[in-house]
Every structure is written in structure tokens, then in C-alpha cells.
Design a protein around this motif. Sequence first.
Motif, PDB file in Angstrom:
ATOM      1  N   GLY A   5       0.661  -1.200  -0.047  1.00  0.00           N
ATOM      2  CA  GLY A   5      -0.212  -0.096   0.243  1.00  0.00           C
ATOM      3  C   GLY A   5       0.829   1.328  -0.093  1.00  0.00           C
ATOM      4  N   HIS A   6       2.056   1.019  -0.258  1.00  0.00           N
ATOM      5  CA  HIS A   6       3.012   2.152  -0.188  1.00  0.00           C
ATOM      6  C   HIS A   6       3.803   2.433  -1.279  1.00  0.00           C
ATOM      7  N   ILE A   7       3.862   3.395  -1.961  1.00  0.00           N
ATOM      8  CA  ILE A   7       4.831   3.669  -3.161  1.00  0.00           C
ATOM      9  C   ILE A   7       6.371   4.003  -2.739  1.00  0.00           C
ATOM     10  N   VAL A   8       7.217   3.334  -3.185  1.00  0.00           N
ATOM     11  CA  VAL A   8       8.457   3.722  -2.378  1.00  0.00           C
ATOM     12  C   VAL A   8       9.218   4.700  -3.342  1.00  0.00           C
ATOM     13  N   SER A   9       9.670   5.800  -2.574  1.00  0.00           N
ATOM     14  CA  SER A   9      10.416   6.890  -3.366  1.00  0.00           C
ATOM     15  C   SER A   9      11.821   6.424  -3.676  1.00  0.00           C
ATOM     16  N   ALA A  10      12.464   7.207  -4.568  1.00  0.00           N
ATOM     17  CA  ALA A  10      13.880   6.930  -5.003  1.00  0.00           C
ATOM     18  C   ALA A  10      14.611   6.922  -3.688  1.00  0.00           C
ATOM     19  N   GLN A  11      14.264   7.861  -3.035  1.00  0.00           N
ATOM     20  CA  GLN A  11      15.275   8.389  -1.606  1.00  0.00           C
ATOM     21  C   GLN A  11      15.058   7.171  -0.756  1.00  0.00           C
ATOM     22  N   GLU A  12      13.860   6.565  -0.694  1.00  0.00           N
ATOM     23  CA  GLU A  12      13.596   5.369   0.259  1.00  0.00           C
ATOM     24  C   GLU A  12      13.985   4.128  -0.223  1.00  0.00           C
ATOM     25  N   LEU A  13      14.097   4.047  -1.444  1.00  0.00           N
ATOM     26  CA  LEU A  13      14.719   2.805  -2.045  1.00  0.00           C
ATOM     27  C   LEU A  13      16.053   2.731  -1.639  1.00  0.00           C
ATOM     28  N   VAL A  69      10.785  -7.714  -1.202  1.00  0.00           N
ATOM     29  CA  VAL A  69       9.762  -7.556  -2.161  1.00  0.00           C
ATOM     30  C   VAL A  69       8.875  -6.249  -1.829  1.00  0.00           C
ATOM     31  N   LEU A  70       9.292  -5.206  -3.113  1.00  0.00           N
ATOM     32  CA  LEU A  70       8.548  -3.989  -2.888  1.00  0.00           C
ATOM     33  C   LEU A  70       7.446  -4.107  -3.958  1.00  0.00           C
ATOM     34  N   PRO A  71       6.105  -3.910  -3.654  1.00  0.00           N
ATOM     35  CA  PRO A  71       5.094  -4.073  -4.424  1.00  0.00           C
ATOM     36  C   PRO A  71       4.996  -3.036  -5.413  1.00  0.00           C
ATOM     37  N   ALA A  72       5.381  -1.719  -4.790  1.00  0.00           N
ATOM     38  CA  ALA A  72       5.202  -0.499  -5.789  1.00  0.00           C
ATOM     39  C   ALA A  72       6.368   0.349  -5.508  1.00  0.00           C
ATOM     40  N   VAL A  73       6.965   0.618  -6.757  1.00  0.00           N
ATOM     41  CA  VAL A  73       8.204   1.537  -6.431  1.00  0.00           C
ATOM     42  C   VAL A  73       8.109   2.687  -7.353  1.00  0.00           C
ATOM     43  N   ASP A  74       8.398   3.818  -7.019  1.00  0.00           N
ATOM     44  CA  ASP A  74       8.259   5.000  -8.011  1.00  0.00           C
ATOM     45  C   ASP A  74       9.167   4.660  -9.366  1.00  0.00           C
ATOM     46  N   CYS A  75       8.576   5.371 -10.472  1.00  0.00           N
ATOM     47  CA  CYS A  75       9.206   4.923 -11.821  1.00  0.00           C
ATOM     48  C   CYS A  75      10.645   5.719 -11.994  1.00  0.00           C
ATOM     49  N   GLU A  76      10.739   6.696 -10.922  1.00  0.00           N
ATOM     50  CA  GLU A  76      12.285   7.250 -11.305  1.00  0.00           C
ATOM     51  C   GLU A  76      13.201   7.071 -10.437  1.00  0.00           C
ATOM     52  N   ALA A  77      12.701   5.961  -9.705  1.00  0.00           N
ATOM     53  CA  ALA A  77      13.470   5.299  -8.552  1.00  0.00           C
ATOM     54  C   ALA A  77      14.795   4.600  -9.091  1.00  0.00           C
ATOM     55  N   THR A  78      14.482   3.859 -10.226  1.00  0.00           N
ATOM     56  CA  THR A  78      15.478   3.171 -10.799  1.00  0.00           C
ATOM     57  C   THR A  78      16.461   4.021 -11.565  1.00  0.00           C
ATOM     58  N   LYS A  79      16.024   5.030 -12.158  1.00  0.00           N
ATOM     59  CA  LYS A  79      16.901   5.987 -12.763  1.00  0.00           C
ATOM     60  C   LYS A  79      17.696   6.600 -11.703  1.00  0.00           C
ATOM     61  N   TYR A  80      17.140   7.045 -10.736  1.00  0.00           N
ATOM     62  CA  TYR A  80      17.975   7.694  -9.558  1.00  0.00           C
ATOM     63  C   TYR A  80      18.986   6.766  -9.046  1.00  0.00           C
TER      64      TYR A  80
END
Length: 413
Positions: A5-13, A69-80
Motif C-alpha cells: 500500500g505504499h509507493i517507495v520513493s527514490a530516496q526511500e529505495l 519484495v517491494l510491491p510498488a516503487v516510483d518509476c524514477e527510483a531506478t534511474k535515480y
Amino acid sequence: ALHEGHIVSAQELTEILQPVFTQNSRNLILFLQEKLSVDDFTYFSESYGNKNPFQNIQASLQSSPSSLVLPAVDCEATKYLLSLLEKSGDWKLTKITNLSVPHLEVNASKPNLVVIQLQQLVSGFNEISTLEAIAENDKMIGRLTMDLQEQGVPFSVIYTAVRPSSIYRRTNVMWEVRRQLMATEEEDSLSYPPLNVTIGNDTCILFYARNFSLKANNSVFIDLTNATFVTQNVNISSSECSDINTTLSLKYTKPVNGISSLEIRFLMSNKFYEGSARNWSTLDSVEIVQDGEKFSTFTVSAITAPAEYSSHCQLVGTSNLYPARLIPFSGEAKNWEVFISSLQIQGFNIENNQFSYASDCTGFFTPGIWMGLVTSVVLLWILAYGIHMIMQLTTNSRFDDPKGQALSVPQTE
């Protein structure tokens, strides 16, 4: 820690993966797929019986000393994450796009970051092909990780994607098609920004689609979503803008094996209509040019909007089920199938480099509404006819007396 239920941001990742970056033997293998969602693991595993396309990945999760396992990760997190590791300077970056590489060897004396670009998923038209592509990627992940284990190299693996995938079985169910205006959605809901054509300092065309796919000769599948919006590996220099006519030209070089070049043109016009006393923008036609010689033209239905607005359609394509159809105008066009979901396009009156309010191509009078209206009209007509007939009933003004002369009623009465 739970992340549902939480979208992991780039900083959190970055914070979550910090133990991977600080351990003594830093060898990070990043398997990057084009599209992936956590729903794919359950949908493709359960819908096809005993065929489990993620068996190597699941086996690695179970046998690994630790997993996450992270169900939802921000799309910009991988690039970051990639840019952060590249800037650190400590990591030796290796990118592998050749999927036929026999073995994966790393020098464990220094930190290694290996980015492996997996093959594209053939989705949008055939789920069986998607299943097979996922299974092939899973086999490659299992084979390369097994190579590292046999070499005795400690490593960590990340399996992720550039953008989330869509379950296309849902888009063909017409009762789920509803009005979705991108102009009213949160900006963060976009997985990537729209493609913009700029002439001078002004943006004259904006184009966005959640999925942009084609199929040639009923066999060759071409997914242009990533090349158009994410990596923007597309040439738009031939696009033209004016106050009357606008052409969005998308040129791709070797989009798939067997096609050396592909150009797709969206032709729009801006005209004044006396009936509404205002200008309307219309997507008139779509053209596909293959290898500079095979020319296909499609006429477009139902994509129009006031000139100050953008046009939005949930489903656009060659199928008869879609609200906005691309109708083949030439014989060559019959060899193509087109699928575009969540299309939004604007070629006139763009302000602040953003889409204007979206005029949706889904009509206000759907087939269900028309059926209800026609049925109501028929019932009302029957009711009115019945009331009219009842009002015409009259009683006799004369009665026959059995003791007197027989009552004679003239024909005129």
C-alpha cells in the motif's frame, strides 16, 4: 518491514538498499525489464495452470539468505539509483544488452554494478506471447545467477522494470471503459512525461499514451511505448506545426528485426465551424511508412475537441471494439494492427508546456443509454396510445324499451 500500500520513493529505495552498498563484497546485478508489476506474479502464474514463468526468481527468493519484495516503487527510483551509483565512482558499471551472452563473469576484487537489459515483453495483443517472454527472462536470470554461484562470487540481485505493466485483458471489457481525463489527474500518476515537440521556444505538440503498440502482418509485434516516452529513442525533427495543420512525425530506426525504419505520422487540423461558432481540432488520419516505401493510411473516427482543449481517448486502434477506430484507407493498411491506450494529444494552443483540459472521445450517449432511451420512448408511446383509446370510449345515450317500439340507430350515429 511491510511495504504494501505504499509507493517507495527514490530516496526511500536508496535507504532500503544501503546495506547492499556498504557490505564488504559489493557485487550488484540489476535485471531491468521493460514492464513489470506485482500483479504479474499472481496473474501469469495462476491463469496458465502449472506453467510458472517466475520459477527461477521464486526459487532464488526462497534460497537467498535475505530477500525483499517491494510491491510498488516510483518509476524514477531506478534511474535515480543508477545515476547515484555511477556518480559514486566506486562501482564498475557494465551494461549488457546482448541476451545471448553465454556466461557472466565479474572481477570480485572491486565493486561491480552489472545492468542486464532483458528482452521486451510481447504484450498488448497476445498474453501467451507475454507469458513466453517472461519465462525466457526468468530462464536467463536463473542461468546467470547460477554462473555466479558456481564461481563462488557473493552478489545481490535486483529484479525491476522501467515502468509498470498493464493487464490488457481488462482493457477489452467495454463496460469498464469510462471517462478518464488526464487533465484532472495528479501529475505524479504519470509514469513518464508526455512527448513534446518544440519549435523555437514554444511547445506546439504534446503526445502521451500509456501503451503504444503495433503488429505487422499479424506476426511481428512492435512495442513503441518505451522508445517514445521513456528513452525517447525517436526522431521528431520532421514534425510540422501551424495554426491550421499540425503533423506529429515519429521516426524509429530498427524498432524490431526485419524493419530498418518506421515512421508514424499523426495529422491534425484546426477548422472553424459555423454551427458551433468556434474552432475545433481534429485528428484526421494516421500514416505508417515502413522502410521508406510501404505506405499505409488510416482515417480516424471520434477524436475531436475544441481547439483550446486536448483530445483524450481511453482506447484507440484498429479493432471494432474500441471507441475511437483507425479505419484502413489503403490496402497496405490492412496489414497493420494498432493499439493505443490512454491516448492524449494536443496540437494547438498549448500553454505552459502542459495539456489543456481534455475532451474525451467517449460519447455522453453510450449504447446502453441509447437502448434505455429507445425503450422508454416505445413504452411511453404505448401508454399514450392506450390512454387515448380509453378517452375515446363513450356510453349509450339511448336505451331499448322492450315494451315499446324497437330502437333504431341510424348509420350516421
